[in-house]
Design a protein around this motif. Structure first.
Motif, PDB file in Angstrom:
ATOM      1  N   SER A  79       0.825  -1.216   0.000  1.00 28.40           N
ATOM      2  CA  SER A  79       0.000   0.000   0.000  1.00 28.40           C
ATOM      3  C   SER A  79       0.853   1.258   0.000  1.00 28.40           C
ATOM      4  CB  SER A  79      -0.970   0.000   1.185  1.00 28.40           C
ATOM      5  OG  SER A  79      -0.271  -0.011   2.403  1.00 28.40           O
ATOM      6  N   PHE A  80       1.950   1.266   0.736  1.00 29.93           N
ATOM      7  CA  PHE A  80       2.849   2.411   0.780  1.00 29.93           C
ATOM      8  C   PHE A  80       3.369   2.749  -0.618  1.00 29.93           C
ATOM      9  CE2 PHE A  80       7.366   3.755   1.113  1.00 29.93           C
ATOM     10  CZ  PHE A  80       7.194   4.996   1.701  1.00 29.93           C
ATOM     11  N   GLN A  98       0.065  -2.141  -9.478  1.00 25.83           N
ATOM     12  CA  GLN A  98       0.064  -3.186  -8.454  1.00 25.83           C
ATOM     13  C   GLN A  98       1.017  -4.309  -8.818  1.00 25.83           C
ATOM     14  OE1 GLN A  98      -1.118  -6.570  -8.346  1.00 25.83           O
ATOM     15  NE2 GLN A  98      -1.778  -6.608 -10.481  1.00 25.83           N
ATOM     16  N   LYS A  99       1.061  -4.656 -10.090  1.00 25.00           N
ATOM     17  CA  LYS A  99       1.950  -5.754 -10.493  1.00 25.00           C
ATOM     18  C   LYS A  99       3.413  -5.339 -10.347  1.00 25.00           C
ATOM     19  CE  LYS A  99       2.802  -9.637 -13.117  1.00 25.00           C
ATOM     20  NZ  LYS A  99       2.208 -10.629 -13.899  1.00 25.00           N
ATOM     21  N   LYS A 127       2.568  -6.896   5.293  1.00 24.52           N
ATOM     22  CA  LYS A 127       1.799  -5.877   4.574  1.00 24.52           C
ATOM     23  C   LYS A 127       2.090  -5.885   3.077  1.00 24.52           C
ATOM     24  CE  LYS A 127       1.303  -2.770   8.487  1.00 24.52           C
ATOM     25  NZ  LYS A 127       1.554  -1.405   8.984  1.00 24.52           N
ATOM     26  N   CYS A 128       2.616  -7.002   2.599  1.00 21.58           N
ATOM     27  CA  CYS A 128       2.865  -7.150   1.156  1.00 21.58           C
ATOM     28  C   CYS A 128       1.750  -7.972   0.539  1.00 21.58           C
ATOM     29  CB  CYS A 128       4.218  -7.823   0.915  1.00 21.58           C
ATOM     30  SG  CYS A 128       5.616  -6.770   1.321  1.00 21.58           S
ATOM     31  N   GLU A 158     -11.592  -4.054  -7.231  1.00 27.35           N
ATOM     32  CA  GLU A 158     -11.487  -5.490  -7.539  1.00 27.35           C
ATOM     33  C   GLU A 158     -10.211  -6.075  -6.940  1.00 27.35           C
ATOM     34  OE1 GLU A 158     -12.853  -9.049  -9.677  1.00 27.35           O
ATOM     35  OE2 GLU A 158     -13.833  -7.210  -9.018  1.00 27.35           O
ATOM     36  N   TYR A 159      -9.132  -5.319  -6.991  1.00 28.04           N
ATOM     37  CA  TYR A 159      -7.857  -5.732  -6.397  1.00 28.04           C
ATOM     38  C   TYR A 159      -8.021  -5.984  -4.902  1.00 28.04           C
ATOM     39  CZ  TYR A 159      -3.055  -5.018  -4.625  1.00 28.04           C
ATOM     40  OH  TYR A 159      -1.847  -5.136  -3.981  1.00 28.04           O
TER      41      TYR A 159
END
Length: 192
Positions: A79-80, A98-99, A127-128, A158-159
């Motif tokens: 998220s960071f 995101q990828k 948190k990954c 959706e993610y």
């Protein structure tokens, strides 16, 4: 097989230094490898903005991610880094961001484990997130029967739903373990 042979393969071949690197370090190697993974989806035409900004050696997004990781004052997490990239360039497709982030974190975790570079890359594995791609979506569908959008079209809501499904699976199957969703990627890779 000897562990040192596997480690050498992972760290010198799988996460390989390009012939003409801009940065001669393992962080750049991990980001470039993650970028190549993202670009497998470019042929769909769904991540064209990302592809355009990072073609022919421009590497705009990669350079920004590199600097953010180098200068991070807190442990790295999905998220960071996703928020940093979104804030830097709100036009990029969420699927590509995101990828790139999650695959970079995956490769840095591998480097930490295999090369003992944990003091270099401070990563909060809990948190990954799991990198969302066609393989992960296929495995998740086999587990829970839920269909999802093609990874190159996936948007943040959706993610989040996919990550929630992964978290639920990990809690159910591995209730004593508190690893992050990225563990799902390692568990599901090449599983039939």
């Amino acid at each position: 097989m000897e562990k040192n042979l596997i480690i050498r393969f992972l760290t010198t071949e799988a996460i390989k230094t390009p012939d003409r690197p801009k940065h001669k370090d393992r962080l750049w190697d991990a980001i470039r490898k993650a970028h190549r993974d993202v670009m497998t989806g470019a042929r769909t035409g769904n991540i064209s903005k990302y592809a355009e900004k990072n073609k022919d050696g421009k590497d705009e997004t990669l350079e920004y991610l590199y600097q953010e990781i180098l200068n991070a004052k807190e442990p790295l997490s999905s998220s960071f880094l996703i928020q940093k990239l979104q804030k830097n360039d709100g036009t990029l497709e969420f699927a590509a961001i995101q990828k790139l982030v999650n695959m970079t974190l995956k490769y840095l975790i591998i480097l930490n484990e295999c090369e003992g570079t944990a003091s270099v890359f401070d990563i909060c594995e809990e948190k990954c997130d799991c990198p969302v791609d066609s393989i992960i979506l296929e495995r998740l569908n086999k587990i829970n029967g839920n269909k999802h959008e093609c990874w190159t079209k996936i948007e943040e809501p959706e993610y989040i739903k996919v990550q929630d499904e992964i978290r639920a699976y990990l809690r159910e199957e591995y209730s004593q373990d508190t690893r992050g969703n990225i563990w799902f990627d390692f568990l599901m890779w090449k599983v039939n």
